[in-house]
Motif scaffolding. Structure first.
Motif, mmCIF file in Angstrom:
data_model
loop_
_atom_site.group_PDB
_atom_site.id
_atom_site.type_symbol
_atom_site.label_atom_id
_atom_site.label_comp_id
_atom_site.label_asym_id
_atom_site.label_seq_id
_atom_site.Cartn_x
_atom_site.Cartn_y
_atom_site.Cartn_z
ATOM 1 N N UNK A 100 0.735 -1.150 -0.033
ATOM 2 C CA UNK A 100 -0.063 -0.001 0.057
ATOM 3 C C UNK A 100 0.795 1.198 0.204
ATOM 4 N N UNK A 101 0.283 2.259 -0.281
ATOM 5 C CA UNK A 101 1.195 3.760 -0.427
ATOM 6 C C UNK A 101 0.276 4.743 -1.030
ATOM 7 N N UNK A 102 0.788 5.936 -1.384
ATOM 8 C CA UNK A 102 0.047 6.823 -2.037
ATOM 9 C C UNK A 102 0.904 8.033 -2.523
ATOM 10 N N UNK A 103 0.447 8.595 -3.588
ATOM 11 C CA UNK A 103 1.168 9.797 -4.207
ATOM 12 C C UNK A 103 0.445 11.102 -3.710
ATOM 13 N N UNK A 104 1.579 11.864 -3.059
ATOM 14 C CA UNK A 104 0.980 13.219 -2.521
ATOM 15 C C UNK A 104 1.732 14.415 -2.766
ATOM 16 N N UNK A 105 1.038 15.476 -3.215
ATOM 17 C CA UNK A 105 1.571 16.870 -3.086
ATOM 18 C C UNK A 105 0.660 17.834 -2.548
ATOM 19 N N UNK A 106 1.488 18.837 -2.479
ATOM 20 C CA UNK A 106 0.864 20.114 -1.549
ATOM 21 C C UNK A 106 1.168 21.473 -2.004
ATOM 22 N N UNK A 107 -0.022 22.401 -2.126
ATOM 23 C CA UNK A 107 0.397 23.652 -2.290
ATOM 24 C C UNK A 107 0.208 24.555 -0.751
ATOM 25 N N UNK A 108 1.182 25.408 -0.407
ATOM 26 C CA UNK A 108 1.294 26.079 0.711
ATOM 27 C C UNK A 108 1.446 27.632 0.706
ATOM 28 N N UNK A 109 0.942 28.177 1.099
ATOM 29 C CA UNK A 109 1.012 29.878 1.011
ATOM 30 C C UNK A 109 1.872 30.241 2.105
ATOM 31 N N UNK A 110 2.512 31.455 1.979
ATOM 32 C CA UNK A 110 3.516 31.957 2.983
ATOM 33 C C UNK A 110 2.978 33.359 3.334
ATOM 34 N N UNK A 111 2.453 33.509 4.455
ATOM 35 C CA UNK A 111 2.177 34.690 5.144
ATOM 36 C C UNK A 111 3.132 35.240 6.033
ATOM 37 N N UNK A 112 3.968 36.215 5.545
ATOM 38 C CA UNK A 112 4.975 36.877 6.657
ATOM 39 C C UNK A 112 6.000 35.948 7.172
ATOM 40 N N UNK A 113 6.083 34.877 6.650
ATOM 41 C CA UNK A 113 7.252 33.582 7.112
ATOM 42 C C UNK A 113 6.599 33.046 8.635
ATOM 43 N N UNK A 114 5.228 33.269 8.867
ATOM 44 C CA UNK A 114 4.867 32.911 10.059
ATOM 45 C C UNK A 114 3.635 32.096 9.771
ATOM 46 N N UNK A 115 2.660 32.358 9.069
ATOM 47 C CA UNK A 115 1.534 31.567 8.961
ATOM 48 C C UNK A 115 1.426 30.798 7.476
ATOM 49 N N UNK A 116 1.028 29.755 7.364
ATOM 50 C CA UNK A 116 1.221 28.922 6.207
ATOM 51 C C UNK A 116 -0.134 28.062 5.889
ATOM 52 N N UNK A 117 -0.989 28.694 5.392
ATOM 53 C CA UNK A 117 -2.410 27.803 4.912
ATOM 54 C C UNK A 117 -1.628 26.896 3.883
#
Length: 230
Positions: A64-81
């Protein structure tokens, strides 16, 4: 009696004047300090795309396993939606305990945010904590070899084909992200997963859930990400 009262009044006025002078001086100094120490880094610092290596290795080394990617916003180098998207699959044949062959496949999604815990947040290196809400809807195939009926004889078979299952869960995240060179970052995170709701259909308990791992009410997991700042 008049003179002592005048003396007391004068002393009170002098004391009030001194206090006001000290307060105004402190306020002016603080304002000057704040102006000098103001953080001029903009709020929006771009975004990053990343891929998980652990899930990819699982698909090659296990059933079993998975393929995964992510998109991350950088707000002031402190918050990351963050939004994480993946596709998980399993092909577990002839289980040693039950003899059941189990297959599953389906996409999964996570959404949440991380907070940079480092005091010097603009260095490009981060220690962070965060939360995720996750969901998957996936298909399951299960089959078991025929069993001989001790009364009527003949083989009794059982199976599930293309059954739709789903699960909601939450994750607590703790991780490290290190700047290697230019826009390249490497990092890992530990995930504590807690199942919130699930629907396993007639299978009662599916063996594998995409994005969650092998089944259970709680689960620890590790991700190793390669990320590019954009």
């Amino acid at each position: 009696m008049t003179r002592p009262r005048r003396i007391c009044t004068s002393i009170s006025r002098i004391a009030v004047s001194l206090v006001l002078s000290l307060v105004l001086s402190a306020t002016a100094s603080a304002q000057g300090f704040l102006k000098l120490e103001a953080d001029t880094v903009p709020m929006f610092r771009g975004f990053a795309v990343s891929a998980d290596v652990v899930g990819l290795a699982q698909t090659m080394l296990s059933d079993y396993g998975q393929y995964e990617g992510a998109l991350r916003l950088n707000l002031h180098d402190q918050y990351f939606p963050t939004v994480e998207v993946g596709y998980g699959r399993a092909n577990h044949e002839n289980d040693a305990v039950t003899g059941i062959t189990y297959k599953a496949r389906g996409p999964y999604f996570r959404v949440g945010a991380d907070v940079n815990l480092m005091k010097r947040k603009h260095t490009g290196n981060r220690i962070y904590a965060g939360l995720r809400y996750a969901f998957t809807s996936y298909k399951v195939d299960m089959s078991r070899p025929g069993l001989t009926d001790p009364v009527w004889g003949g083989a009794v078979t059982w199976g599930v084909d293309g059954e739709t299952c789903s699960q909601h869960w939450a994750e607590v995240v703790l991780g490290i992200d290190a700047k290697v060179a230019g826009p390249l970052h490497l990092g890992w995170s530990v995930r504590y997963r807690r199942r919130l709701m699930h629907d396993d259909g007639p299978t009662d308990k599916t063996w594998y859930v995409p994005g969650y791992g092998t089944q259970g009410s709680t689960k620890l997991g590790v991700l190793f990400n390669i990320a590019i700042d954009i």
